[in-house]
Design a protein around this motif. Structure first.
Motif, short mmCIF file in Angstrom:
data_model
loop_
_atom_site.label_atom_id
_atom_site.label_comp_id
_atom_site.label_asym_id
_atom_site.label_seq_id
_atom_site.Cartn_x
_atom_site.Cartn_y
_atom_site.Cartn_z
N ILE A 1 26.10 128.53 43.90
CA ILE A 1 27.14 129.23 44.54
C ILE A 1 26.67 130.68 44.81
N THR A 2 26.56 130.97 46.10
CA THR A 2 26.10 132.49 46.57
C THR A 2 27.41 133.21 46.80
N VAL A 3 27.32 134.50 46.35
CA VAL A 3 28.13 135.34 46.61
C VAL A 3 27.80 136.30 47.88
N LEU A 4 28.44 136.41 48.83
CA LEU A 4 28.06 137.17 50.16
C LEU A 4 28.87 138.21 50.07
N ASP A 5 28.65 139.57 50.80
CA ASP A 5 29.45 140.67 51.00
C ASP A 5 28.99 141.23 52.64
N HIS A 6 29.53 142.37 52.74
CA HIS A 6 29.16 142.63 54.18
C HIS A 6 27.57 143.03 54.40
N TYR B 1 32.35 133.26 48.81
CA TYR B 1 31.62 132.59 47.79
C TYR B 1 31.41 131.04 48.60
N LEU B 2 30.14 130.76 48.52
CA LEU B 2 29.56 129.61 49.58
C LEU B 2 29.04 128.86 48.40
N LEU B 3 29.47 127.50 48.54
CA LEU B 3 28.93 126.50 47.80
C LEU B 3 28.23 125.32 48.52
N LYS B 4 26.96 125.11 47.92
CA LYS B 4 25.98 124.06 48.68
C LYS B 4 25.71 122.96 47.53
N GLU B 5 25.31 121.75 48.23
CA GLU B 5 24.88 120.70 47.52
C GLU B 5 23.44 120.56 47.95
N LEU C 1 34.56 125.78 42.96
CA LEU C 1 34.52 127.00 43.70
C LEU C 1 35.47 127.87 43.26
N PHE C 2 36.89 127.56 43.14
CA PHE C 2 37.72 128.63 42.81
C PHE C 2 37.68 129.07 41.37
N SER C 3 37.21 128.13 40.49
CA SER C 3 37.15 128.64 38.94
C SER C 3 35.84 129.66 39.08
N PHE C 4 34.90 129.44 39.91
CA PHE C 4 33.84 130.26 39.58
C PHE C 4 34.29 131.71 40.37
N MET C 5 35.24 131.94 41.32
CA MET C 5 35.51 133.07 41.73
C MET C 5 36.54 133.81 40.61
N LYS D 1 35.79 137.58 39.23
CA LYS D 1 36.68 138.51 39.75
C LYS D 1 37.28 138.83 38.49
N ARG D 2 37.23 138.00 37.26
CA ARG D 2 38.35 138.19 36.07
C ARG D 2 39.52 138.52 36.52
N VAL D 3 40.19 137.60 37.02
CA VAL D 3 41.47 137.61 37.51
C VAL D 3 42.30 136.23 37.23
N GLU D 4 43.52 136.20 36.87
CA GLU D 4 44.26 135.06 36.82
C GLU D 4 45.01 134.46 38.18
N PRO D 5 44.86 133.27 38.34
CA PRO D 5 45.70 132.94 39.72
C PRO D 5 46.84 133.30 39.92
N VAL D 6 47.85 133.60 38.85
CA VAL D 6 48.95 134.09 39.21
C VAL D 6 49.15 135.34 39.60
N ARG D 7 48.23 136.28 39.35
CA ARG D 7 48.04 137.67 39.81
C ARG D 7 47.48 137.94 41.21
N MET D 8 47.27 136.74 41.90
CA MET D 8 46.78 136.89 43.14
C MET D 8 47.80 136.82 44.38
N ALA D 9 47.44 136.88 45.37
CA ALA D 9 48.46 136.81 46.57
C ALA D 9 47.44 135.74 47.50
#
Length: 299
Positions: free
Chosen positions: A15-20, A73-77, A133-137, A141-149
């Motif tokens: 899983i690769t994390v890409l930014d700008h 977040y990009l996931l590869k096989e 992929l979602f669990s890695f994010m 980010k150290r965030v709970e799913p309920v705190r997200m939009a």
């Protein structure tokens, strides 16, 4: 999703994390990351995601990622495609300033972490890749799913959130974002603040009523060139023999010497109305005293 170049060399991590910057977490084989190939992967994934969601245009492109502070977040096989690897899917998140409605219908301004795009290739869905992929994010980010939009989540994504994270009761919003029950519980976690109500439109008042009354009072008075200041009342004249004349002269004018009688005669003597009045009073006093002496000698 397969590509003609080596995906494993392009993305060393699972899983690769890409930014700008469009760079992977590690350098591939000690050389610089080929950004053109990375941009191609992002653009193709964005097109596939837009097609799956039946959108008119992709919402994820390499150019948009470069111009925003988002994370992808990009996931590869890595074992597929003859050892070159394939791209399974991606997840894009970022902070957004939103105006949301809480359970009481009150507008609240907040800037939570938002899921902006989420896609797994159709032939690899229901294999646990999306959950990985979602669990890695969430850990990154150290965030709970309920705190997200969530921006325009599809029916599959809503079912995914309800199945794995128990997010089912959403709070209705007027925009495309979805938040769930519990988002507004801990206000410090999502940095909430109530939006200020808009002021009713009306007459523009440049100053208050009190200031306008002061302006009216100033307008009633004549302007400076025509104003006649009232003269201070004249003090009663002091005779030359008054015991207070010396002290007043010394106190009121320290630079001058004490008063020593009438000024010296000469061409430079100035005659003011007040000095003429004092001189006339002295003359009358002398005539009165001489008249009294003559009357006394007569009798």
């Amino acid at each position: 999703m397969e590509f003609p170049f080596d995906v494993n060399a392009l993305f060393p991590e699972r899983i690769t994390v890409l930014d700008h910057n469009l760079t992977a977490g590690r350098k591939a084989l000690g050389r610089q990351d080929p950004q053109q190939q990375i941009a191609t992967v992002i653009d193709e994934l964005g097109k596939a995601s837009a097609k799956a969601q039946q959108l008119a245009a992709p919402i994820t492109t390499a150019v948009k990622l470069q111009t925003n502070r988002h994370h992808l977040y990009l996931l590869k096989e890595g074992e597929s495609n003859g050892g070159k690897g394939v791209v399974v899917g991606f997840l894009k998140v970022g902070y957004k300033k939103l105006f949301l409605l809480d359970q009481q219908g009150v507008h609240v301004e907040t800037e939570p972490l938002c899921v902006l795009d989420f896609f797994v290739t159709e032939n690899l869905q229901r294999h646990g890749y999306g959950l990985e992929l979602f669990s890695f994010m969430l850990q990154h980010k150290r965030v709970e799913p309920v705190r997200m939009a969530y921006d325009r989540p599809s029916a599959k994504f809503l079912s995914f959130l309800g199945k794995h994270y128990g997010l089912k009761d959403c709070v209705p919003q007027v925009n495309n974002f979805v938040v769930f029950d519990g988002f507004f519980r801990d206000k410090s976690a999502v940095q909430l603040r109530k939006a200020l109500p808009k002021k009713p439109e009306g007459e523009i008042k440049p100053y208050s009523l009190t200031e306008r009354e002061v302006v009216r009072e100033e307008q009633r008075a004549l302007p400076w060139p025509f104003a006649r200041p009232t003269a201070p009342p004249l003090s009663p004249p002091l005779s030359l023999s008054s015991p207070y004349s010396r002290s007043l002269s010394v106190d009121s004018s320290p630079s001058r010497g004490p008063f020593r009688g009438s000024p010296a005669p000469g061409p430079y003597r100035s005659q003011t109305p007040h000095s003429q009045y004092i001189e006339n009073m002295n003359c009358r006093a002398r005539r009165t005293s001489s008249l009294n002496r003559s009357q006394i000698s007569f009798h």
